[in-house]
Design a protein around this motif. Structure first.
Motif, short mmCIF file in Angstrom:
data_model
loop_
_atom_site.label_atom_id
_atom_site.label_comp_id
_atom_site.label_asym_id
_atom_site.label_seq_id
_atom_site.Cartn_x
_atom_site.Cartn_y
_atom_site.Cartn_z
N VAL A 177 4.75 51.18 31.64
CA VAL A 177 4.21 51.81 32.60
C VAL A 177 3.74 50.85 33.74
CG1 VAL A 177 2.69 53.68 33.64
CG2 VAL A 177 3.52 53.89 31.34
N LYS A 208 0.45 56.63 37.34
CA LYS A 208 0.56 57.79 37.02
C LYS A 208 -0.60 58.50 36.34
CE LYS A 208 5.83 57.55 36.44
NZ LYS A 208 6.79 57.75 35.48
N ASN A 268 3.29 49.58 26.90
CA ASN A 268 3.10 51.03 26.48
C ASN A 268 4.26 51.22 25.08
OD1 ASN A 268 2.60 53.91 26.47
ND2 ASN A 268 4.98 54.23 27.16
N HIS A 283 1.99 59.07 20.38
CA HIS A 283 2.65 58.90 21.82
C HIS A 283 2.16 59.95 22.79
CE1 HIS A 283 6.06 57.11 19.09
NE2 HIS A 283 5.03 56.18 19.44
N CYS A 298 -0.08 54.40 26.83
CA CYS A 298 -0.16 54.76 28.11
C CYS A 298 0.17 56.18 28.17
CB CYS A 298 0.37 54.00 29.15
SG CYS A 298 -0.06 52.20 29.36
N TYR A 309 3.12 63.27 33.01
CA TYR A 309 3.95 62.11 33.10
C TYR A 309 5.32 62.70 33.56
CZ TYR A 309 0.94 58.21 32.13
OH TYR A 309 0.21 57.28 31.96
N SER A 310 6.17 62.11 34.30
CA SER A 310 7.55 62.45 34.41
C SER A 310 8.48 61.41 33.74
CB SER A 310 7.90 62.67 35.95
OG SER A 310 7.72 61.45 36.48
N ASP A 365 3.05 57.66 27.79
CA ASP A 365 4.39 57.72 28.00
C ASP A 365 5.37 57.94 27.09
OD1 ASP A 365 7.18 57.55 29.51
OD2 ASP A 365 6.23 56.66 31.11
N THR A 366 5.81 59.07 26.65
CA THR A 366 6.63 59.09 25.69
C THR A 366 7.95 58.43 25.26
OG1 THR A 366 7.52 61.26 26.17
CG2 THR A 366 5.52 61.23 25.02
N SER A 367 8.25 57.94 26.43
CA SER A 367 9.43 57.16 26.64
C SER A 367 9.21 55.74 25.98
CB SER A 367 10.03 56.67 27.91
OG SER A 367 9.00 55.76 28.66
N TRP A 396 -1.89 52.17 32.62
CA TRP A 396 -0.58 51.60 33.16
C TRP A 396 -0.65 50.34 32.32
CZ3 TRP A 396 -5.03 51.63 36.19
CH2 TRP A 396 -5.65 50.41 36.45
#
Length: 335
Positions: free
Chosen positions: A295, A299, A282, A21, A287, A334-335, A289-291, A279
């Motif tokens: 996406v 970003k 994910n 991730h 991508c 990434y936020s 983004d650890t969430s 993007w």
């Protein structure tokens, strides 16, 4: 090499089978030092091609690596050293290799004819044909080969027109599906094929519920998701058509690109500053983004500048342009 994404079969070559991730660095075999191999992705396996050699990681459960009864490889390992290899293409559970002397071999499993032979399963490399192939691409279950003289060969699932309107069926052996001069590049989606010509126009073979016609314009590069087509203009603008329920189409605010890449349901670019944007889908972290949420906005990936980006079936591969650790201030996480 840096990797992200789906890794349940070890297809990222990380020596483990956990999804990645956050960017992880993979140590390649010592003989690959200084090389930036071509990366070819299947559903759960990956091939690296360089200097006439092929290296593999991931699943061999369906014979997709051509290694007999072993289950797979967790690190990139040289395979099929008995020949020199020039090109490769991978479908979901099969691989096609082209030797430097034009011999086409396939291995793996596909009930739709994509092995190019009279059987659905081959656990070892099986000879298909011999042709002067200069480009070969595969969708989930069809294969297109471009020959030096402009001839296009196709085999596999043509039911939705991916092999051209004259072959709306399964083709278990390579057939001439057309002749096109001045092709620059081709790509294969799920049930369709797109051709990019040297004059910048596109031609679409086949369709699905999301794609029925190629966009008009002047383009210099193309890339295919399963159900999304991306095309880049000479000015670095990205045009996308097709499915967008997971953010697959070009997001707003994307900067000018110099390199375009696409996987099964995610896509990305490298900008003219060598920064990476990803993007789309994910679920496996492909991508970065650890969430693990899809996406849908442009970003930037927080890595050092990159010179190569290859996307696969929920997988992402990157090659840096500068030594590891020298991350520019403009690389925003990434936020």
């Amino acid at each position: 090499m840096l990797v992200l994404g789906s890794n349940g079969s070890g297809q990222l070559g990380t020596s483990h089978d956990r999804d990645v991730h956050a960017v992880e660095r993979v140590v390649l075999p010592a003989e690959l030092d200084g090389a930036k191999p071509a990366v070819v992705c299947g559903g759960n396996h990956t091939l690296l091609m360089t200097r006439g050699h092929v290296y593999a990681a991931g699943s061999n459960l369906h014979g997709e690596l051509g290694l007999g009864e072993i289950s797979g490889l967790s690190q990139f390992t040289r395979i099929h050293a008995e020949r020199q290899w020039a090109l490769a293409a991978c479908g979901f559970a099969f691989s096609v290799l082209v030797s430097t002397d034009g011999e086409i071999y396939s291995t793996g499993e596909c009930s739709k004819g994509s092995l190019g032979i009279d059987q659905d399963v081959a656990r070892r490399l099986t000879f298909v044909a011999r042709h002067d192939v200069i480009e070969i691409k595969a969708g989930i279950d069809h294969v297109i080969a471009r020959l030096r003289d402009g001839t296009l060969l196709g085999w596999g699932n043509g039911r939705r027109g991916a092999l051209g309107p004259q072959y709306l069926s399964l083709r278990r052996k390579p057939d001439v599906i057309g002749e096109r001069s001045m092709i620059q590049e081709l790509c294969c989606g799920n049930g369709w094929t797109c051709l990019l010509f040297e004059d910048g126009r596109l031609e679409l073979l086949g369709s699905n519920r999301w794609i029925s016609a190629a966009p008009a314009g002047h383009f210099c590069s193309i890339a295919a998701n399963w159900s999304t087509l991306h095309a880049m203009t000479p000015a670095g603008q990205i045009i996308s058509i097709g499915r967008a329920d997971r953010g697959q189409c070009r997001p707003e605010g994307l900067p000018q690109a110099k390199l375009l890449a696409s996987g099964s349901e995610h896509a990305g670019i490298i900008t003219r500053d060598n920064l990476v944007y990803l993007w789309g889908w994910n679920e496996h972290g492909s991508c970065g983004d650890t969430s693990l949420q899809d996406v849908v906005k442009a970003k930037i990936l927080s890595v050092e500048p990159q010179s190569a980006l290859i996307l696969g079936y929920g997988t992402t591969f990157l090659f840096p342009t500068i030594p590891a650790g020298q991350v520019p201030e403009s690389a925003i996480p990434y936020s």
